[in-house]
Design a protein around this motif. Sequence first.
Motif, mmCIF file in Angstrom:
data_model
loop_
_atom_site.group_PDB
_atom_site.id
_atom_site.type_symbol
_atom_site.label_atom_id
_atom_site.label_comp_id
_atom_site.label_asym_id
_atom_site.label_seq_id
_atom_site.Cartn_x
_atom_site.Cartn_y
_atom_site.Cartn_z
ATOM 1 N N GLU A 18 111.398 26.663 -94.518
ATOM 2 C CA GLU A 18 112.535 27.099 -95.213
ATOM 3 C C GLU A 18 112.312 26.922 -96.974
ATOM 4 O O GLU A 18 112.344 27.858 -97.892
ATOM 5 C CB GLU A 18 113.823 26.636 -94.993
ATOM 6 C CG GLU A 18 114.360 27.099 -93.719
ATOM 7 C CD GLU A 18 115.674 26.666 -93.160
ATOM 8 O OE1 GLU A 18 116.648 26.380 -94.048
ATOM 9 O OE2 GLU A 18 116.214 27.134 -92.165
ATOM 10 N N ALA A 19 111.860 25.790 -97.177
ATOM 11 C CA ALA A 19 111.672 25.487 -98.665
ATOM 12 C C ALA A 19 110.615 26.349 -99.171
ATOM 13 O O ALA A 19 110.480 26.833 -100.373
ATOM 14 C CB ALA A 19 111.398 23.819 -98.633
ATOM 15 N N ILE A 20 109.477 26.517 -98.382
ATOM 16 C CA ILE A 20 108.232 27.240 -98.728
ATOM 17 C C ILE A 20 108.724 28.580 -99.064
ATOM 18 O O ILE A 20 108.399 29.287 -99.980
ATOM 19 C CB ILE A 20 107.535 27.225 -97.743
ATOM 20 C CG1 ILE A 20 106.612 25.795 -97.555
ATOM 21 C CG2 ILE A 20 106.066 28.371 -97.873
ATOM 22 C CD1 ILE A 20 105.526 25.611 -96.425
ATOM 23 N N ARG A 22 111.915 29.990 -99.685
ATOM 24 C CA ARG A 22 112.827 29.655 -100.915
ATOM 25 C C ARG A 22 112.034 29.846 -102.154
ATOM 26 O O ARG A 22 112.503 30.220 -103.370
ATOM 27 C CB ARG A 22 113.691 28.534 -100.599
ATOM 28 C CG ARG A 22 114.625 28.761 -99.670
ATOM 29 C CD ARG A 22 115.605 27.467 -99.616
ATOM 30 N NE ARG A 22 116.801 27.496 -98.697
ATOM 31 C CZ ARG A 22 118.022 28.062 -99.084
ATOM 32 N NH1 ARG A 22 118.247 28.591 -100.191
ATOM 33 N NH2 ARG A 22 119.004 27.976 -97.851
ATOM 34 N N GLN A 23 110.933 29.103 -102.071
ATOM 35 C CA GLN A 23 110.150 28.855 -103.378
ATOM 36 C C GLN A 23 109.077 29.745 -103.828
ATOM 37 O O GLN A 23 108.622 29.912 -104.961
ATOM 38 C CB GLN A 23 109.688 27.478 -103.421
ATOM 39 C CG GLN A 23 110.723 26.309 -103.441
ATOM 40 C CD GLN A 23 110.262 24.836 -103.197
ATOM 41 O OE1 GLN A 23 108.822 24.809 -103.185
ATOM 42 N NE2 GLN A 23 110.828 24.190 -102.765
ATOM 43 N N ASN A 24 108.887 30.688 -102.835
ATOM 44 C CA ASN A 24 107.742 31.634 -103.053
ATOM 45 C C ASN A 24 107.870 33.032 -102.530
ATOM 46 O O ASN A 24 108.645 33.264 -101.482
ATOM 47 C CB ASN A 24 106.442 31.113 -102.231
ATOM 48 C CG ASN A 24 105.855 29.793 -102.717
ATOM 49 O OD1 ASN A 24 105.080 29.614 -103.526
ATOM 50 N ND2 ASN A 24 106.226 28.729 -101.789
ATOM 51 N N SER A 28 112.291 34.183 -102.617
ATOM 52 C CA SER A 28 112.656 33.348 -103.862
ATOM 53 C C SER A 28 113.272 34.350 -105.173
ATOM 54 O O SER A 28 114.110 33.501 -105.889
ATOM 55 C CB SER A 28 111.409 32.672 -104.502
ATOM 56 O OG SER A 28 110.613 33.537 -105.115
ATOM 57 N N TYR A 29 113.184 35.390 -105.016
ATOM 58 C CA TYR A 29 113.771 36.146 -106.035
ATOM 59 C C TYR A 29 115.230 36.560 -105.748
ATOM 60 O O TYR A 29 116.032 37.350 -106.403
ATOM 61 C CB TYR A 29 113.103 37.628 -106.278
ATOM 62 C CG TYR A 29 111.597 37.323 -106.676
ATOM 63 C CD1 TYR A 29 111.369 36.195 -107.451
ATOM 64 C CD2 TYR A 29 110.586 38.003 -106.103
ATOM 65 C CE1 TYR A 29 109.704 36.058 -107.801
ATOM 66 C CE2 TYR A 29 109.307 37.960 -106.314
ATOM 67 C CZ TYR A 29 108.958 36.874 -107.249
ATOM 68 O OH TYR A 29 107.671 36.574 -107.569
ATOM 69 N N GLU A 32 120.947 32.995 -103.718
ATOM 70 C CA GLU A 32 121.203 31.919 -102.778
ATOM 71 C C GLU A 32 121.654 32.257 -101.689
ATOM 72 O O GLU A 32 121.579 31.850 -100.397
ATOM 73 C CB GLU A 32 121.732 30.642 -103.440
ATOM 74 C CG GLU A 32 121.446 29.392 -102.488
ATOM 75 C CD GLU A 32 122.113 28.143 -103.125
ATOM 76 O OE1 GLU A 32 122.274 27.203 -102.302
ATOM 77 O OE2 GLU A 32 122.514 28.233 -104.328
ATOM 78 N N GLN A 35 119.717 34.304 -99.314
ATOM 79 C CA GLN A 35 118.626 33.565 -98.903
ATOM 80 C C GLN A 35 119.035 32.596 -97.434
ATOM 81 O O GLN A 35 118.375 32.648 -96.682
ATOM 82 C CB GLN A 35 118.067 32.468 -99.881
ATOM 83 C CG GLN A 35 117.059 33.161 -100.962
ATOM 84 C CD GLN A 35 116.774 32.014 -101.979
ATOM 85 O OE1 GLN A 35 117.053 30.573 -101.815
ATOM 86 N NE2 GLN A 35 116.175 32.205 -103.013
ATOM 87 N N GLY A 91 104.937 32.982 -98.696
ATOM 88 C CA GLY A 91 106.026 33.550 -99.226
ATOM 89 C C GLY A 91 105.928 35.229 -98.962
ATOM 90 O O GLY A 91 106.947 35.751 -99.300
#
Length: 235
Positions: A18-20, A22-24, A28-29, A32, A35, A91
């Motif tokens: 999930e972090a990957i 959220r950040q790419n 990521s755009y 929240e 997301q 992403g």
Amino acid sequence: MCYAFTMSLRLIKRDAAEAILRQNGWLSYQLEAFQKEVLRRSILVNLAPGELVFGFGEELGGIYGLVSGTATINTAPPNHIPQLINVGAPGAWAGEGCFLARQPRSVELRALVETWLMYLPLEQMDEMADADPMVAYNFGQIIMTNVDALIRVINDLQRVDPDRRIASVLQRAGWIGEHPLPLTQSEIGTMARASRRQVNAALKRFAENGWVKTSYRSVTILNSEKLRIFSTEDD
């Protein structure tokens, strides 16, 4: 066409996946809250090398976001053999056409190596859109990110010098760092509109310059910036 999505392999835990995402890339755009809802409804899936994620002409389905590994997206006009043309980044999402057009799959997605993907089923996308019609706008942004990538591919393919087309293909994969890019010379040639002989000669020159390192069925990119400069010089 074919897009390859690549990242270093490792066992992926749910929170890391999930972090990957959220950040790419596309997710990521987004806000929240959106997301969180996408990831809450999504399924983390693991695919073996060569395994088909979805095939050309298959019935309606949801979207897939690349977490790690390498997947190829193959497509072509009717009555043509699907071709590989690009390498994407973590992403990247694919499969939005079913939601937007309500038509069967127009591309094929296949794992090239062991690959982790996050899958959001179509029925979950529909539930989100029923609750908030603006969600369709969010999902529609996926196609625009893919169009942007396609525009660059077309621009690169218009270069006259095959060495610069080959350098462009490799440079687009430079984000992976010094990890082997699992593409054969024939596959690189398909992406660069170049013969295998031209690819072999170009890779030798790039290796002599210290830009890449070649091995059996893979290329390691050592200096993406040099490839970028060379690929954008006038023919």
